[in-house]
Design a protein around this motif. Structure first.
Motif, PDB file in Angstrom:
ATOM      1  N   THR A  28       0.859  -1.178   0.000  1.00 12.43           N
ATOM      2  CA  THR A  28       0.000   0.000   0.000  1.00 12.43           C
ATOM      3  C   THR A  28       0.898   1.232   0.000  1.00 12.43           C
ATOM      4  O   THR A  28       1.770   1.363   0.863  1.00 12.43           O
ATOM      5  CB  THR A  28      -0.893   0.014   1.256  1.00 12.43           C
ATOM      6  OG1 THR A  28      -1.599  -1.224   1.300  1.00 12.43           O
ATOM      7  CG2 THR A  28      -1.875   1.166   1.211  1.00 12.43           C
ATOM      8  N   ASP A  29       0.718   2.104  -0.974  1.00  9.20           N
ATOM      9  CA  ASP A  29       1.607   3.266  -1.052  1.00  9.20           C
ATOM     10  C   ASP A  29       1.158   4.381  -0.108  1.00  9.20           C
ATOM     11  O   ASP A  29       0.178   4.239   0.629  1.00  9.20           O
ATOM     12  CB  ASP A  29       1.759   3.752  -2.503  1.00  9.20           C
ATOM     13  CG  ASP A  29       0.496   4.375  -3.050  1.00  9.20           C
ATOM     14  OD1 ASP A  29      -0.385   4.777  -2.253  1.00  9.20           O
ATOM     15  OD2 ASP A  29       0.379   4.476  -4.289  1.00  9.20           O
ATOM     16  N   ALA A  30       1.873   5.485  -0.126  1.00  6.50           N
ATOM     17  CA  ALA A  30       1.640   6.579   0.829  1.00  6.50           C
ATOM     18  C   ALA A  30       0.220   7.156   0.711  1.00  6.50           C
ATOM     19  O   ALA A  30      -0.309   7.706   1.668  1.00  6.50           O
ATOM     20  CB  ALA A  30       2.672   7.679   0.619  1.00  6.50           C
ATOM     21  N   ASN A  31      -0.397   7.002  -0.486  1.00 11.18           N
ATOM     22  CA  ASN A  31      -1.752   7.527  -0.678  1.00 11.18           C
ATOM     23  C   ASN A  31      -2.822   6.497  -0.353  1.00 11.18           C
ATOM     24  O   ASN A  31      -3.997   6.708  -0.670  1.00 11.18           O
ATOM     25  CB  ASN A  31      -1.917   7.991  -2.134  1.00 11.18           C
ATOM     26  CG  ASN A  31      -0.898   9.054  -2.489  1.00 11.18           C
ATOM     27  OD1 ASN A  31      -0.624   9.930  -1.672  1.00 11.18           O
ATOM     28  ND2 ASN A  31      -0.323   8.948  -3.666  1.00 11.18           N
ATOM     29  N   GLY A  32      -2.406   5.364   0.220  1.00  5.25           N
ATOM     30  CA  GLY A  32      -3.370   4.341   0.596  1.00  5.25           C
ATOM     31  C   GLY A  32      -3.805   3.467  -0.569  1.00  5.25           C
ATOM     32  O   GLY A  32      -4.756   2.701  -0.466  1.00  5.25           O
ATOM     33  N   VAL A  33      -3.115   3.570  -1.695  1.00  3.81           N
ATOM     34  CA  VAL A  33      -3.464   2.777  -2.877  1.00  3.81           C
ATOM     35  C   VAL A  33      -2.657   1.475  -2.876  1.00  3.81           C
ATOM     36  O   VAL A  33      -1.444   1.491  -2.708  1.00  3.81           O
ATOM     37  CB  VAL A  33      -3.169   3.570  -4.179  1.00  3.81           C
ATOM     38  CG1 VAL A  33      -3.491   2.718  -5.410  1.00  3.81           C
ATOM     39  CG2 VAL A  33      -3.935   4.873  -4.185  1.00  3.81           C
ATOM     40  N   ARG A  34      -3.371   0.360  -3.067  1.00  2.00           N
ATOM     41  CA  ARG A  34      -2.681  -0.928  -3.143  1.00  2.00           C
ATOM     42  C   ARG A  34      -2.129  -1.135  -4.544  1.00  2.00           C
ATOM     43  O   ARG A  34      -2.784  -0.835  -5.531  1.00  2.00           O
ATOM     44  CB  ARG A  34      -3.645  -2.063  -2.786  1.00  2.00           C
ATOM     45  CG  ARG A  34      -3.846  -2.213  -1.279  1.00  2.00           C
ATOM     46  CD  ARG A  34      -4.878  -3.274  -0.966  1.00  2.00           C
ATOM     47  NE  ARG A  34      -4.401  -4.633  -1.140  1.00  2.00           N
ATOM     48  CZ  ARG A  34      -3.616  -5.250  -0.250  1.00  2.00           C
ATOM     49  NH1 ARG A  34      -3.209  -4.621   0.820  1.00  2.00           N
ATOM     50  NH2 ARG A  34      -3.239  -6.497  -0.454  1.00  2.00           N
ATOM     51  N   ARG A  35      -0.924  -1.638  -4.612  1.00  2.00           N
ATOM     52  CA  ARG A  35      -0.327  -1.904  -5.931  1.00  2.00           C
ATOM     53  C   ARG A  35       0.630  -3.090  -5.810  1.00  2.00           C
ATOM     54  O   ARG A  35       0.955  -3.520  -4.686  1.00  2.00           O
ATOM     55  CB  ARG A  35       0.419  -0.673  -6.445  1.00  2.00           C
ATOM     56  CG  ARG A  35       1.596  -0.263  -5.572  1.00  2.00           C
ATOM     57  CD  ARG A  35       2.361   0.899  -6.201  1.00  2.00           C
ATOM     58  NE  ARG A  35       3.501   1.279  -5.363  1.00  2.00           N
ATOM     59  CZ  ARG A  35       4.686   0.683  -5.419  1.00  2.00           C
ATOM     60  NH1 ARG A  35       4.900  -0.315  -6.257  1.00  2.00           N
ATOM     61  NH2 ARG A  35       5.665   1.058  -4.625  1.00  2.00           N
ATOM     62  N   VAL A  36       1.060  -3.596  -6.953  1.00  2.00           N
ATOM     63  CA  VAL A  36       1.982  -4.738  -6.972  1.00  2.00           C
ATOM     64  C   VAL A  36       3.424  -4.216  -7.046  1.00  2.00           C
ATOM     65  O   VAL A  36       3.749  -3.415  -7.928  1.00  2.00           O
ATOM     66  CB  VAL A  36       1.682  -5.655  -8.181  1.00  2.00           C
ATOM     67  CG1 VAL A  36       2.733  -6.746  -8.290  1.00  2.00           C
ATOM     68  CG2 VAL A  36       0.288  -6.244  -8.046  1.00  2.00           C
ATOM     69  N   MET A  37       4.251  -4.662  -6.108  1.00  2.00           N
ATOM     70  CA  MET A  37       5.672  -4.268  -6.099  1.00  2.00           C
ATOM     71  C   MET A  37       6.395  -4.817  -7.323  1.00  2.00           C
ATOM     72  O   MET A  37       6.072  -5.899  -7.803  1.00  2.00           O
ATOM     73  CB  MET A  37       6.376  -4.893  -4.887  1.00  2.00           C
ATOM     74  CG  MET A  37       6.210  -4.170  -3.603  1.00  2.00           C
ATOM     75  SD  MET A  37       7.119  -5.089  -2.317  1.00  2.00           S
ATOM     76  CE  MET A  37       8.800  -4.585  -2.650  1.00  2.00           C
ATOM     77  N   GLN A  38       7.384  -4.088  -7.774  1.00  2.00           N
ATOM     78  CA  GLN A  38       8.194  -4.570  -8.897  1.00  2.00           C
ATOM     79  C   GLN A  38       9.678  -4.458  -8.558  1.00  2.00           C
ATOM     80  O   GLN A  38      10.337  -3.501  -8.952  1.00  2.00           O
ATOM     81  CB  GLN A  38       7.861  -3.773 -10.150  1.00  2.00           C
ATOM     82  CG  GLN A  38       6.434  -4.038 -10.626  1.00  2.00           C
ATOM     83  CD  GLN A  38       6.181  -3.450 -11.977  1.00  2.00           C
ATOM     84  OE1 GLN A  38       6.346  -2.244 -12.171  1.00  2.00           O
ATOM     85  NE2 GLN A  38       5.791  -4.288 -12.916  1.00  2.00           N
ATOM     86  N   PRO A  39      10.198  -5.428  -7.808  1.00  2.00           N
ATOM     87  CA  PRO A  39      11.623  -5.383  -7.480  1.00  2.00           C
ATOM     88  C   PRO A  39      12.479  -5.524  -8.746  1.00  2.00           C
ATOM     89  O   PRO A  39      12.021  -6.077  -9.747  1.00  2.00           O
ATOM     90  CB  PRO A  39      11.826  -6.605  -6.570  1.00  2.00           C
ATOM     91  CG  PRO A  39      10.453  -7.015  -6.141  1.00  2.00           C
ATOM     92  CD  PRO A  39       9.534  -6.600  -7.254  1.00  2.00           C
ATOM     93  N   ASN A  40      13.705  -5.036  -8.682  1.00  2.00           N
ATOM     94  CA  ASN A  40      14.635  -5.111  -9.811  1.00  2.00           C
ATOM     95  C   ASN A  40      15.360  -6.467  -9.774  1.00  2.00           C
ATOM     96  O   ASN A  40      16.359  -6.631  -9.082  1.00  2.00           O
ATOM     97  CB  ASN A  40      15.626  -3.947  -9.709  1.00  2.00           C
ATOM     98  CG  ASN A  40      16.630  -3.932 -10.856  1.00  2.00           C
ATOM     99  OD1 ASN A  40      16.716  -4.891 -11.631  1.00  2.00           O
ATOM    100  ND2 ASN A  40      17.375  -2.851 -10.962  1.00  2.00           N
ATOM    101  N   GLY A  41      14.818  -7.426 -10.495  1.00  2.00           N
ATOM    102  CA  GLY A  41      15.375  -8.784 -10.477  1.00  2.00           C
ATOM    103  C   GLY A  41      16.812  -8.844 -10.943  1.00  2.00           C
ATOM    104  O   GLY A  41      17.627  -9.618 -10.426  1.00  2.00           O
ATOM    105  N   GLU A  42      17.162  -7.991 -11.904  1.00  2.00           N
ATOM    106  CA  GLU A  42      18.533  -8.002 -12.436  1.00  2.00           C
ATOM    107  C   GLU A  42      19.542  -7.626 -11.356  1.00  2.00           C
ATOM    108  O   GLU A  42      20.584  -8.282 -11.197  1.00  2.00           O
ATOM    109  CB  GLU A  42      18.612  -7.011 -13.596  1.00  2.00           C
ATOM    110  CG  GLU A  42      19.980  -6.928 -14.245  1.00  2.00           C
ATOM    111  CD  GLU A  42      20.030  -5.839 -15.305  1.00  2.00           C
ATOM    112  OE1 GLU A  42      19.643  -4.686 -14.995  1.00  2.00           O
ATOM    113  OE2 GLU A  42      20.446  -6.133 -16.437  1.00  2.00           O
ATOM    114  N   LEU A  43      19.225  -6.575 -10.603  1.00  2.00           N
ATOM    115  CA  LEU A  43      20.141  -6.129  -9.543  1.00  2.00           C
ATOM    116  C   LEU A  43      20.167  -7.137  -8.389  1.00  2.00           C
ATOM    117  O   LEU A  43      21.236  -7.500  -7.896  1.00  2.00           O
ATOM    118  CB  LEU A  43      19.704  -4.753  -9.033  1.00  2.00           C
ATOM    119  CG  LEU A  43      20.455  -4.195  -7.817  1.00  2.00           C
ATOM    120  CD1 LEU A  43      21.954  -4.092  -8.081  1.00  2.00           C
ATOM    121  CD2 LEU A  43      19.895  -2.823  -7.421  1.00  2.00           C
ATOM    122  N   LEU A  44      19.001  -7.598  -7.978  1.00  2.00           N
ATOM    123  CA  LEU A  44      18.951  -8.553  -6.864  1.00  2.00           C
ATOM    124  C   LEU A  44      19.662  -9.854  -7.231  1.00  2.00           C
ATOM    125  O   LEU A  44      20.405 -10.421  -6.425  1.00  2.00           O
ATOM    126  CB  LEU A  44      17.496  -8.838  -6.470  1.00  2.00           C
ATOM    127  CG  LEU A  44      16.754  -7.676  -5.798  1.00  2.00           C
ATOM    128  CD1 LEU A  44      15.264  -7.995  -5.705  1.00  2.00           C
ATOM    129  CD2 LEU A  44      17.316  -7.388  -4.411  1.00  2.00           C
TER     130      LEU A  44
END
Lengths: 116, 462
Positions: A28-44
């Motif tokens: 849930t972001d700062a505005n209370g909106v739910r969204r799907v995280m997108q981690p950087n797979g290449e860096l991780l």
């Protein structure tokens, strides 16, 4: 098959795809909106290469991980994370959210397969 | 860099929207050669695990949009990792020496051998690194990975003593001093008569488990090659700083009667009657002045006692380079460079990044994690140049890891591992307790994995 059944099947398929994403990908972001995280797979994923070799291509006894199936890799990482053991890989897996492990597995699966 | 130059390098005005979308790195280089922007010039100083890794990943991820030049005063890097194994003849320096020109060819950046003399700017604002030979290398962004230097106790350094003949080799940067220390160990008397001291500096220092690992290997050598002997381990810290269970077990079990561990012991001065001569038996001529804080150990070392070998690992600080006139601002008055820990960008200079042992953070100072930091830094630097989209949080919170195997004997090892994650609320990297720990056992499997780990790490960097 009529149109409404087809739409229903598509909706179920879409639900299944969504379910495959780890639950902690949902934030849930700062505005209370739910969204799907997108981690950087290449860096991780690059953080695996110190031990598993450049691009997941290992030279010695440690497993190669580049080009393996995303499902297998994610399953293995989840197993390491939850097995209660204290070997290096189990400890390392606990550094990441499931969503990050998923992104790592997805990225590694796109690399050339190096065999075992 | 002024704005006009920045815009030119981004190629705005010719392929504007692609750049803003963060996709320009390769997108506009192939299709329209005539309008291809000039690449950003990135200079990396220091070709160790941090510097060589950051050069690799900026070149890899930046593609045609960057031109990366690695600068080091040496033609090759000698790995500290595994270098304690030179002491007991399991490895040679040649096994641990990596020509930087080969790393540059393999990972597609430029290598320039030269000593950095300073940093400056032209009237038009172009910044450069000045080398001792008078040449200049211009940069848009500079990454420093210069490592450590030392604060020596009195008497440790003298005119005429070189890496090869100093009676006090620290061997804490792998190289000729490592061979010197190996040779002094070889020349120790047998029959259990050898009297040796080694000292551990106050934290932070390079490679937290390293001194304890070295103590084990010296004790192993005394036990198996010299009929025993005595090794006093004087630690400036109040307790063992890494793998306390396994090193504690080794000191009080495997090496009982050889190692005497004394915490809260700071070295003030050392003296020797002469330089090291590898053709002569090692004289018992060395003394050490120690201050103990807190309770005295059972056998405190007094200034009158003489030893065959004293291995001081001196107190450490960021590399001397950072104390030079043109770089000193990066320290902010401290012994280590201050950085934004999520990007490694200097707190004091937006065009400069500092990674590895020279920066100030809770992360350990060691080669494996310097490589880990390099990846986070390369990603962040490319984002700052708008070659990648801005970082989204918490999705892309930096995570780094540390792993290190420590030989305990000539055939067994322990390990230490840790994970770190950026906490935006506190603006710090935090150690992840669940991802950190030491080996449950000292065994030969760990020794085999140590060699496999090091070979993969070496190939990943060099």
């Amino acid at each position: 098959m009529n149109k409404s059944v087809l739409l229903l099947l598509l909706a179920i398929a879409a639900t299944e795809v969504a379910a495959a994403l780890p639950a902690d990908c949902s934030v849930t972001d700062a505005n209370g909106v739910r969204r799907v995280m997108q981690p950087n797979g290449e860096l991780l994923a690059a953080q695996c290469y110190q031990c598993h070799g450049d691009q997941g291509r290992s030279l010695g006894e440690i497993d190669s991980i580049g080009g393996k199936s995303a499902g297998d890799l994610y399953g293995d990482l989840r197993e390491f994370k939850s097995n209660g053991k204290a070997d290096i890989m189990s400890l390392q897996a606990r550094a990441y959210r499931d969503c990050e492990l998923y992104a790592i597995a997805q990225y590694l699966s796109t690399l050339p397969n190096q065999g075992d | 860099m002024d704005r006009r130059t920045f815009v030119k390098k981004l190629g705005l005005g010719t392929v504007a929207s692609a750049a803003v979308a963060g996709t320009l790195a390769k997108a506009d280089s192939g299709s329209a050669a005539a309008t291809a922007p000039e690449p950003f010039e990135i200079v990396v100083v220091g070709g160790g695990f941090g510097g060589a890794s950051v050069a690799k990943y900026i070149a890899l991820w930046g593609g045609a949009a960057v031109k990366v030049t690695l600068v080091d005063s040496n033609a090759a890097h000698v790995s500290c990792i595994l270098s304690n194994l030179v002491l007991n003849n399991q490895k040679t320096l040649a096994n641990l020496t990596f020509p930087l020109v080969k790393a540059a060819e393999k990972y597609q950046f430029a290598f320039k051998q030269g000593a950095v003399a300073g940093m400056g700017a032209e009237l038009n604002g172009s910044r450069f690194i000045a080398l001792a030979d008078g040449s200049k290398i211009y940069f848009d962004k500079l990454v420093l990975s210069p490592g450590i230097d030392f604060d020596f106790p009195r008497g440790m350094v003298q005119n005429g003593w070189t890496d090869t003949n100093t009676p006090f080799p620290h061997a804490w940067k792998a190289g000729l001093q490592t061979n010197n220390l190996r040779d002094q160990l070889k020349m120790l008397p047998g029959g259990g008569k050898a009297r040796v001291v080694m000292t551990i500096p106050p934290k932070p220092y390079r490679c937290p488990p390293g001194p304890y690992e070295r103590a084990c290997l010296i004790a192993d050598y005394l036990k198996n090659k010299k009929g025993g002997g005595k090794l006093f381990v004087l630690d400036a810290n109040p307790a063992i700083q890494a793998e306390p269970v396994n090193f504690g077990k080794a000191f009080s079990g495997l090496y009982k009667g050889i190692i005497e561990y004394q915490p809260n012991a700071a070295v003030n001065a050392v003296s020797a009657a002469a330089a090291f001569n590898p053709r002569l038996a090692l004289p018992q001529d060395k003394t050490i002045n120690v201050s103990y804080t807190g309770a005295l150990p059972a056998n405190p070392i007094g200034s009158g006692q003489k030893f065959h070998l004293i291995n001081v690992i001196p107190k450490q600080k960021a590399a001397d380079l950072l104390f030079g006139t043109d770089f000193r601002h990066l320290l902010g008055g401290k012994a280590w460079a201050g950085v934004h820990i999520d990007t490694y960008q200097s707190l004091y200079d937006n065009d400069v990044y500092v990674i590895g042992d020279a920066h100030d953070s809770v992360q350990p100072k060691a080669g494996h994690i310097a490589n880990s930091e390099a990846k986070v830094c390369a990603d962040a630097l490319l984002r700052h140049l708008q070659l990648r989209p801005a970082r989204v949080m918490p999705d892309e919170a930096p995570v780094t890891n540390s792993a290190c195997f420590s030989p305990i004997t000539a055939s067994t090892a322990s390990f230490l591992t840790a994970g770190y994650r950026y906490n935006p609320a506190l603006d710090t990297m935090e150690k992840i307790a669940a991802a950190s720990g030491e080996a449950e056992q000292i065994n030969s499997d760990n020794y085999k994995m140590m060699l496999a780990w090091a070979n993969n790490l070496f190939a990943e960097v060099f």
